[in-house]
Design an enzyme around this catalytic site. Structure first.
Site, PDB file in Angstrom:
ATOM      1  N   LYS A   1      -2.440  12.680  -0.919  1.00 30.15           N
ATOM      2  CA  LYS A   1      -2.578  11.994  -2.200  1.00 30.15           C
ATOM      3  C   LYS A   1      -2.321  12.966  -3.342  1.00 30.15           C
ATOM      4  O   LYS A   1      -3.067  13.908  -3.542  1.00 30.15           O
ATOM      5  CB  LYS A   1      -3.954  11.375  -2.338  1.00 30.15           C
TER       6      LYS A   1
ATOM      7  N   TRP B   1       0.164   8.021  -3.124  1.00 31.53           N
ATOM      8  CA  TRP B   1       0.195   8.391  -1.709  1.00 31.53           C
ATOM      9  C   TRP B   1       1.559   8.948  -1.310  1.00 31.53           C
ATOM     10  O   TRP B   1       2.596   8.443  -1.718  1.00 31.53           O
ATOM     11  CB  TRP B   1      -0.079   7.171  -0.834  1.00 31.53           C
TER      12      TRP B   1
ATOM     13  N   THR C   1       0.821  -1.207   0.000  1.00 31.48           N
ATOM     14  CA  THR C   1       0.000   0.000   0.000  1.00 31.48           C
ATOM     15  C   THR C   1       0.851   1.251   0.000  1.00 31.48           C
ATOM     16  O   THR C   1       0.462   2.264  -0.529  1.00 31.48           O
ATOM     17  CB  THR C   1      -0.896   0.054   1.240  1.00 31.48           C
TER      18      THR C   1
ATOM     19  N   GLU D   1      -6.145  -2.627  -0.413  1.00 33.56           N
ATOM     20  CA  GLU D   1      -6.587  -3.719   0.464  1.00 33.56           C
ATOM     21  C   GLU D   1      -7.875  -4.381  -0.012  1.00 33.56           C
ATOM     22  O   GLU D   1      -8.251  -5.434   0.497  1.00 33.56           O
ATOM     23  CB  GLU D   1      -6.815  -3.185   1.894  1.00 33.56           C
TER      24      GLU D   1
END
Lengths: 552, 552
Positions: free
Chosen positions: A450, A455, A189, A336
């Site tokens: 973001k 990110w 992530t 996720e």
């Protein structure tokens, strides 16, 4: 238990591979490399995936081993999408925009056995990556024609070029029977928030997510579509669109790394793209290009649908595309959850005002996803469109844990909770759910910025800035930006504040940070202050800070 | 094995139940009873399903037990669709058109614990059913207002009326966590061909089939649809449309047993139906009605889509509906595959002639279904649209075996084969597959007659006719029929042939057969002959016979 008597067909990506071979051998994938357009049929693509699997078996890749990619959207990357999972190995797609240090950390954490890397990436950031010992083999993919690059670059590693590697092998591969719960893919992530957090997809989760992309109320991928995923294939499998396109029999158009407006217009026209997807930044760029080049509008006439995600969009964005005959659909997801969880479908039981006002909501849960919002005490919030709480998700394509990798320790267990007899993923986003089920993200619990769909960890930025000898306190926040949605901004309290020290810090901080962060993560501006707002517990109050900085 | 780290959310019909409760409580199901129209919200429906589950638990229904229904399409039947599987029991939907003897045989084979029966059915065929000892309880459903029927009718059994049964119970039920491989439904393919053949659906197969009904290229069930399944809910869950409608959030319109054209027009208008499904016979009746009542055309203006299955259709059928603005989509399936396997989608890579000529094919495999044709030696046939072979299916929603039931013996194991590393269901149909993947059923390997969407066993008819003292040889075949698609015809060779004996047999055979078959299965005509065509093995050559009788 009385078991049903139905065929136990495992839900694996082989269902996609076999369907394409049976029904869509002549559909195509078009890749726009920087200097040419390349077209290949799916039959050819799958044949090459077979060659690739034979090569990987030869160099010792076994079931469950990780195979990393550092690559843009191309037919070779797509060949890896099939060869690696369908042979039982795990495709680890690494964000090519990360700093070399982070890439090395991910390779080590995942214990990748092989690294496939685009020649253009290998030539740039690649030279700075210290390969961990797990990586036995590097394969360089010919995304640019310059073949001056010596494939033996990595000292002590076996290295080859992709086309040489597969050329020696036959197309037939004995694809093994897989268990649907076997891992098929790995995606981190964020490599910048301390411990990397890897999501280990299973064949089952990937296959169900792929099926969900075919639902008529939603992405609605169809055989007659030509799909252009402009979102990188290292972001949660390009949001699942490549697998969905192949299951539906749609053709694909891949932009490699060229997602500038002029390149996209060229690719849309060449492939007669009907549906494209990327973060809003890319499409804002396209709108801007069209306003300056009105003649380009006719060239994208085939484009009808734009599922957009990765950042919130406004009504004007939707209206601007509607004037071009392009239907924008707001989507929402996260790595996720494979990553799609919400699609914005107009319900038939809304009135005209509601229909318009819900267009900018993140959407309704896709069948298969169950969502709830909970308050600070873990109690469900009322679905009245007003009360906000943390958004949590239960779905066969949502993560139940993070990948422990070589550390052997699962991380961030506080992202998961068992309640109401099932597992929930805590998204870290604060949302409301209205009585019709539309979810709106109203704030971000996680302290991330973001920018252009990528990110940036405010925490990581703050830690490095705090290490600077002149700094007493620092906070990084996202500042709204018309092009990138957000850009990082740092607010700094100096140790001994003075006009001279402020000027020096403002001059030097970019170079200081460049050793730790890729260029696009470095804050554009620094704001100096003598104090930062704090909450009750003494932590910096980011919400207050964002408000105070709104005009900066 | 390296397992993925995704949530293990079981694929059960609870996903549908919960989604409806979360998102579509105010959508409705409208039932057209013979004497009134009844409307109920999904919230109310699920509440009543909770009451029903509490009642079933009270009378001893446990996980895995079978609960039978003899019922037309109504809201109560739909309540059973949720209460029974979601509590872990198995819904056994019995064909209400069968003979009482066959119904009793199915109840015994399935060892049904409870029988839910429509009052109108209980009052007619119901009085002739000898209930086996497994049936502890009969519940009569109020599909007609006449409540003169005494619910204590079945001697020695506990009996009640549906509304009384549930009224005493609360709406909350502790729905158990189910394993996705648990059985959820049971449907027999035919009660008239010797051993009954039960297909025992699992929650997994039913849930995946339901998801597949949402694919944009296919049934494409959407929230804005109002779906009218005119196919009976005892035929493979009304082809899966009720579950699909609820998962998608579409409203439902149920016709009870009123599938005559006038009733359908009324229901389509009242519920503003957008999509309806039934066998062609029903729609031929509608076309006929509209030609005689042109004003009715405006009343069905909301109807846009007609997925049709159960029998082949011709181009004129498609054209006739196209003139009404209704898109006919040919579908194909069978009880053993839940039942949908093919939907006729126009591929974008066909030319105009191909597009038109493929409209009457049975269709393309739904994603999740893999099909092949094999020759007499079990070798795959070429997919050239010419070579025909037995159609075989691999799919997570295809049967792997038949339900052994109380006999303890699985039947018809020769319907299943393991090959190419997977299980295949042998459909018994002879088909071609063309290079684009379109499947055409060209002949029926199984010797069955299909009349108005219902199967009639020619073998069972022949056996009874052969028992008649005057008959030496007999064959039953299907004769094409403009209304019913096929009607049975018997060809008889008498023991001592004479004009007088022929006349007597022609007078008497209907009464003779009525003791064994429901009225609609009895052949309309008898053809006398002195000989029947035979194949090499001495068996009657049905293909030659059908050709010879084509003009009769």
């Amino acid at each position: 238990m009385l078991a049903g008597l139905m065929q136990q067909v495992p839900l694996t990506l082989n269902l996609v591979r076999e369907r394409v071979a049976d029904l869509y051998p002549n559909k195509t994938v078009m890749t726009r490399y920087c200097d040419r357009i390349h077209v290949i049929s799916y039959a050819e693509l799958l044949g090459r995936a077979g060659q690739l699997a034979n090569f990987l078996a030869e160099i010792g890749v076994e079931r469950g081993m990780r195979v990393a990619t550092l690559a843009w959207n191309s037919h070779r990357h797509l060949e890896l999408y099939f060869a690696v999972p369908c042979m039982g190995a795990v495709l680890h797609t690494i964000n090519a925009r990360l700093h070399a240090l982070d890439i090395a950390r991910l390779l080590a954490h995942a214990e990748d056995r092989v690294l496939f890397v685009d020649r253009s990436i290998w030539r740039t950031v690649g030279t700075e990556i210290e390969l961990p010992s797990s990586v036995h083999h590097v394969v360089i993919m010919e995304d640019e024609s310059d073949d001056a690059l010596d494939p033996s670059t990595p000292a002590g590693r076996s290295a080859t070029c992709y086309e040489d590697a597969i050329a020696r092998h036959g197309r037939a591969f004995a694809w093994p029977a897989l268990d649907e719960n076997e891992a098929c893919g790995l995606c981190y992530t964020s490599g910048t928030t301390g411990d990397p957090k890897g999501v280990l997809y299973s064949h089952r989760s990937a296959t169900l997510h792929t099926m969900a992309c075919l639902f008529a109320d939603g992405i609605a991928m169809r055989e007659r579509d030509v799909c252009l995923p402009a979102v990188p294939m290292f972001h949660a499998n390009a949001w699942g669109f490549p697998y969905a396109a192949l299951l539906a029999g749609a053709s694909l158009a891949l932009p490699c790394r060229q997602t500038d407006a002029a390149s996209l217009v060229e690719l849309i026209e060449a492939a007669q793209v009907t549906m494209a997807t990327a973060v809003p930044t890319v499409w804002i760029g396209l709108l801007d290009h069209l306003s300056k080049n009105p003649s380009a509008t006719a060239r994208i006439a085939s484009l009808k649908r734009l599922p957009v995600g990765g950042a919130a969009i406004g009504q004007s964005f939707i209206d601007d595309f509607a004037r071009l005959g392009i239907d924008v659909m707001h989507c929402w997801g996260m790595t996720e959850i494979s990553p799609l969880g919400l699609t914005n479908i107009a319900r038939s039981d809304l009135d005209a005002d509601e229909t318009r006002s819900t267009r900018t909501a993140q959407g309704l849960p896709i069948p298969g996803c169950r969502l709830r919002t909970v308050d600070a005490d873990g109690e469900r919030c009322a679905q009245d469109g007003k009360r906000s709480g943390e958004l949590q998700i239960s779905s066969p394509w949502a993560a139940a844990a993070y990948f422990a990798g070589s550390t052997g320790q699962a991380t961030a267990a506080d992202s998961f909770v068992i309640d109401e007899g099932r597992a929930w993923l805590k998204t870290g986003d604060i949302a409301t759910i209205d009585p019709h089920g539309y979810v709106r993200i109203v704030d971000r619990a996680k302290d991330l910025i973001k920018s252009g769909g990528e990110w940036i960890s405010s925490q990581a930025l703050e830690l490095q800035i705090m290490n600077h000898p002149d700094v007493r306190e620092a906070a990084a926040i996202g500042r709204p930006d018309p092009k990138w949605q957000e850009r990082p901004l740092i607010c700094v309290v100096l140790q001994s504040d003075s006009a001279e020290r402020r000027a020096r810090f403002a001059r030097e901080y970019r170079d200081y940070l460049a050793a730790f962060f890729p260029k696009w993560q470095i804050p554009d501006d620094v704001i100096f202050s003598t104090d930062l707002p704090k909450g009750k517990t003494g932590k910096i109050d980011k919400i207050a800070l964002r408000k105070a900085m709104a005009g900066s």
